[in-house]
Design a protein around this motif. Sequence first.
Motif, PDB file in Angstrom:
ATOM      1  N   ALA A  11      -9.729   8.114 -11.913  1.00 23.59           N
ATOM      2  CA  ALA A  11      -8.925   7.511 -10.725  1.00 23.59           C
ATOM      3  C   ALA A  11      -8.399   6.023 -10.861  1.00 23.59           C
ATOM      4  O   ALA A  11      -8.979   5.435 -11.562  1.00 23.59           O
ATOM      5  CB  ALA A  11      -9.732   7.690  -9.303  1.00 23.59           C
ATOM      6  N   ILE A  12      -6.969   5.961 -10.451  1.00 20.14           N
ATOM      7  CA  ILE A  12      -6.405   4.830 -10.643  1.00 20.14           C
ATOM      8  C   ILE A  12      -5.815   4.206  -9.214  1.00 20.14           C
ATOM      9  O   ILE A  12      -5.560   5.000  -8.354  1.00 20.14           O
ATOM     10  CB  ILE A  12      -5.275   4.733 -11.622  1.00 20.14           C
ATOM     11  CG1 ILE A  12      -4.262   5.857 -11.502  1.00 20.14           C
ATOM     12  CG2 ILE A  12      -5.984   5.100 -13.233  1.00 20.14           C
ATOM     13  CD1 ILE A  12      -2.855   5.899 -12.071  1.00 20.14           C
ATOM     14  N   GLU A  13      -5.723   3.159  -9.018  1.00 23.43           N
ATOM     15  CA  GLU A  13      -4.932   2.357  -7.910  1.00 23.43           C
ATOM     16  C   GLU A  13      -3.482   2.737  -8.041  1.00 23.43           C
ATOM     17  O   GLU A  13      -2.962   2.435  -9.172  1.00 23.43           O
ATOM     18  CB  GLU A  13      -5.161   0.844  -7.729  1.00 23.43           C
ATOM     19  CG  GLU A  13      -6.792   0.780  -7.434  1.00 23.43           C
ATOM     20  CD  GLU A  13      -7.195  -0.445  -7.212  1.00 23.43           C
ATOM     21  OE1 GLU A  13      -6.059  -1.353  -6.686  1.00 23.43           O
ATOM     22  OE2 GLU A  13      -8.345  -0.861  -7.256  1.00 23.43           O
ATOM     23  N   ALA A  14      -2.872   3.179  -6.987  1.00 24.42           N
ATOM     24  CA  ALA A  14      -1.506   3.401  -7.049  1.00 24.42           C
ATOM     25  C   ALA A  14      -0.894   3.274  -5.876  1.00 24.42           C
ATOM     26  O   ALA A  14      -1.269   4.136  -4.814  1.00 24.42           O
ATOM     27  CB  ALA A  14      -1.220   4.704  -7.859  1.00 24.42           C
ATOM     28  N   PRO A  15       0.231   2.495  -5.427  1.00 29.57           N
ATOM     29  CA  PRO A  15       0.779   2.548  -4.427  1.00 29.57           C
ATOM     30  C   PRO A  15       1.559   4.071  -3.741  1.00 29.57           C
ATOM     31  O   PRO A  15       2.062   4.420  -4.649  1.00 29.57           O
ATOM     32  CB  PRO A  15       1.877   1.212  -4.234  1.00 29.57           C
ATOM     33  CG  PRO A  15       1.984   0.964  -5.514  1.00 29.57           C
ATOM     34  CD  PRO A  15       0.813   1.517  -6.450  1.00 29.57           C
ATOM     35  N   LYS A  16       1.233   4.228  -2.474  1.00 30.82           N
ATOM     36  CA  LYS A  16       1.713   5.820  -2.088  1.00 30.82           C
ATOM     37  C   LYS A  16       2.652   5.394  -0.951  1.00 30.82           C
ATOM     38  O   LYS A  16       2.327   4.870  -0.133  1.00 30.82           O
ATOM     39  CB  LYS A  16       0.660   6.741  -2.231  1.00 30.82           C
ATOM     40  CG  LYS A  16       0.034   7.064  -3.414  1.00 30.82           C
ATOM     41  CD  LYS A  16       1.050   7.749  -4.424  1.00 30.82           C
ATOM     42  CE  LYS A  16       0.399   7.954  -5.738  1.00 30.82           C
ATOM     43  NZ  LYS A  16       1.332   8.512  -6.584  1.00 30.82           N
ATOM     44  N   THR A  17       3.133   6.512  -0.495  1.00 26.80           N
ATOM     45  CA  THR A  17       3.704   6.609   0.624  1.00 26.80           C
ATOM     46  C   THR A  17       2.854   7.378   1.720  1.00 26.80           C
ATOM     47  O   THR A  17       2.387   8.699   1.281  1.00 26.80           O
ATOM     48  CB  THR A  17       5.104   7.118   0.629  1.00 26.80           C
ATOM     49  OG1 THR A  17       6.065   6.256  -0.005  1.00 26.80           O
ATOM     50  CG2 THR A  17       5.867   7.186   2.052  1.00 26.80           C
ATOM     51  N   GLY A  18       2.760   7.196   2.898  1.00 29.49           N
ATOM     52  CA  GLY A  18       2.191   8.104   3.653  1.00 29.49           C
ATOM     53  C   GLY A  18       2.771   8.324   5.270  1.00 29.49           C
ATOM     54  O   GLY A  18       3.635   7.362   5.401  1.00 29.49           O
ATOM     55  N   TYR A  19       2.222   9.010   6.136  1.00 29.36           N
ATOM     56  CA  TYR A  19       2.939   9.127   7.125  1.00 29.36           C
ATOM     57  C   TYR A  19       2.014   9.236   8.505  1.00 29.36           C
ATOM     58  O   TYR A  19       0.751   9.588   8.424  1.00 29.36           O
ATOM     59  CB  TYR A  19       3.551  10.614   7.230  1.00 29.36           C
ATOM     60  CG  TYR A  19       4.831  10.726   6.559  1.00 29.36           C
ATOM     61  CD1 TYR A  19       6.032  10.189   6.870  1.00 29.36           C
ATOM     62  CD2 TYR A  19       4.488  10.980   5.126  1.00 29.36           C
ATOM     63  CE1 TYR A  19       6.852  10.177   5.717  1.00 29.36           C
ATOM     64  CE2 TYR A  19       5.528  11.107   4.083  1.00 29.36           C
ATOM     65  CZ  TYR A  19       6.741  10.403   4.496  1.00 29.36           C
ATOM     66  OH  TYR A  19       7.710  10.564   3.397  1.00 29.36           O
ATOM     67  N   TRP A  20       1.996   8.170   9.608  1.00 26.80           N
ATOM     68  CA  TRP A  20       1.102   7.686  10.506  1.00 26.80           C
ATOM     69  C   TRP A  20       1.781   8.162  11.797  1.00 26.80           C
ATOM     70  O   TRP A  20       2.671   7.757  12.279  1.00 26.80           O
ATOM     71  CB  TRP A  20       0.638   6.367  10.574  1.00 26.80           C
ATOM     72  CG  TRP A  20      -0.758   6.193   9.909  1.00 26.80           C
ATOM     73  CD1 TRP A  20      -1.851   6.069  11.032  1.00 26.80           C
ATOM     74  CD2 TRP A  20      -1.195   6.255   8.697  1.00 26.80           C
ATOM     75  NE1 TRP A  20      -2.930   5.924  10.125  1.00 26.80           N
ATOM     76  CE2 TRP A  20      -2.695   6.097   8.956  1.00 26.80           C
ATOM     77  CE3 TRP A  20      -0.917   6.360   7.413  1.00 26.80           C
ATOM     78  CZ2 TRP A  20      -3.683   5.921   7.803  1.00 26.80           C
ATOM     79  CZ3 TRP A  20      -1.590   6.318   6.369  1.00 26.80           C
ATOM     80  CH2 TRP A  20      -3.011   5.919   6.549  1.00 26.80           C
ATOM     81  N   GLU A  21       0.712   8.790  12.824  1.00 25.39           N
ATOM     82  CA  GLU A  21       1.294   9.103  13.978  1.00 25.39           C
ATOM     83  C   GLU A  21       0.685   7.751  14.738  1.00 25.39           C
ATOM     84  O   GLU A  21      -0.349   7.246  14.473  1.00 25.39           O
ATOM     85  CB  GLU A  21       0.398  10.172  14.773  1.00 25.39           C
ATOM     86  CG  GLU A  21       0.716  10.688  16.127  1.00 25.39           C
ATOM     87  CD  GLU A  21       0.330  11.770  16.780  1.00 25.39           C
ATOM     88  OE1 GLU A  21       0.128  12.144  17.780  1.00 25.39           O
ATOM     89  OE2 GLU A  21      -0.540  12.563  15.788  1.00 25.39           O
ATOM     90  N   LEU A  22       1.566   7.423  15.555  1.00 24.68           N
ATOM     91  CA  LEU A  22       1.279   5.996  16.413  1.00 24.68           C
ATOM     92  C   LEU A  22       0.477   6.405  17.303  1.00 24.68           C
ATOM     93  O   LEU A  22       0.065   7.603  17.802  1.00 24.68           O
ATOM     94  CB  LEU A  22       2.620   5.380  16.881  1.00 24.68           C
ATOM     95  CG  LEU A  22       3.630   5.192  15.962  1.00 24.68           C
ATOM     96  CD1 LEU A  22       4.860   4.627  16.793  1.00 24.68           C
ATOM     97  CD2 LEU A  22       3.069   4.234  15.144  1.00 24.68           C
ATOM     98  N   PRO A  23      -0.518   5.471  17.828  1.00 26.59           N
ATOM     99  CA  PRO A  23      -1.551   5.505  18.774  1.00 26.59           C
ATOM    100  C   PRO A  23      -1.038   6.278  20.189  1.00 26.59           C
ATOM    101  O   PRO A  23      -1.829   7.081  20.813  1.00 26.59           O
ATOM    102  CB  PRO A  23      -2.129   4.342  19.267  1.00 26.59           C
ATOM    103  CG  PRO A  23      -1.849   3.530  17.846  1.00 26.59           C
ATOM    104  CD  PRO A  23      -0.286   4.052  17.513  1.00 26.59           C
ATOM    105  N   ASP A  24       0.016   6.134  20.593  1.00 27.71           N
ATOM    106  CA  ASP A  24       0.388   6.691  21.665  1.00 27.71           C
ATOM    107  C   ASP A  24       1.101   8.076  21.712  1.00 27.71           C
ATOM    108  O   ASP A  24       1.139   9.041  22.356  1.00 27.71           O
ATOM    109  CB  ASP A  24       1.777   5.947  22.586  1.00 27.71           C
ATOM    110  CG  ASP A  24       2.856   5.928  21.690  1.00 27.71           C
ATOM    111  OD1 ASP A  24       3.174   6.445  20.600  1.00 27.71           O
ATOM    112  OD2 ASP A  24       3.820   5.208  21.993  1.00 27.71           O
ATOM    113  N   GLY A  25       1.101   8.633  20.468  1.00 25.97           N
ATOM    114  CA  GLY A  25       1.177  10.220  20.039  1.00 25.97           C
ATOM    115  C   GLY A  25       2.818  10.490  20.193  1.00 25.97           C
ATOM    116  O   GLY A  25       3.217  11.411  20.170  1.00 25.97           O
TER     117      GLY A  25
END
Length: 95
Positions: A11-25
């Motif tokens: 395993a290596i450290e590598a910056p990635k893109t992710g998608y997050w739902e905001l707290p208010d939905g």
Amino acid sequence: MICKWCEEEGAIEAPKTGYWELPDGNRAIEIKEIPSIECQNCGMEYQTDETVEDIEEQLLLIDTRKLDDSITYKQLMDQPRFLKKNYFNFDKYPL
């Protein structure tokens, strides 16, 4: 580094893109350059529990209405907070 999924070295450290739902939905945003782990053996990509907690806490403590649909991890973490810390997480801050 050992992968948390396959428990093998590689395993290596590598910056990635992710998608997050905001707290208010109300919507989700794209977060680029998230500090992440990528396993060369099993191909799993993931963030540490600490990184996930940092993102979720930051999203609770900032004005998410001002966020664009896409932002870098650094830009997100540099957003000014309403509060210095999350006083509502009683696991972290017992009464």
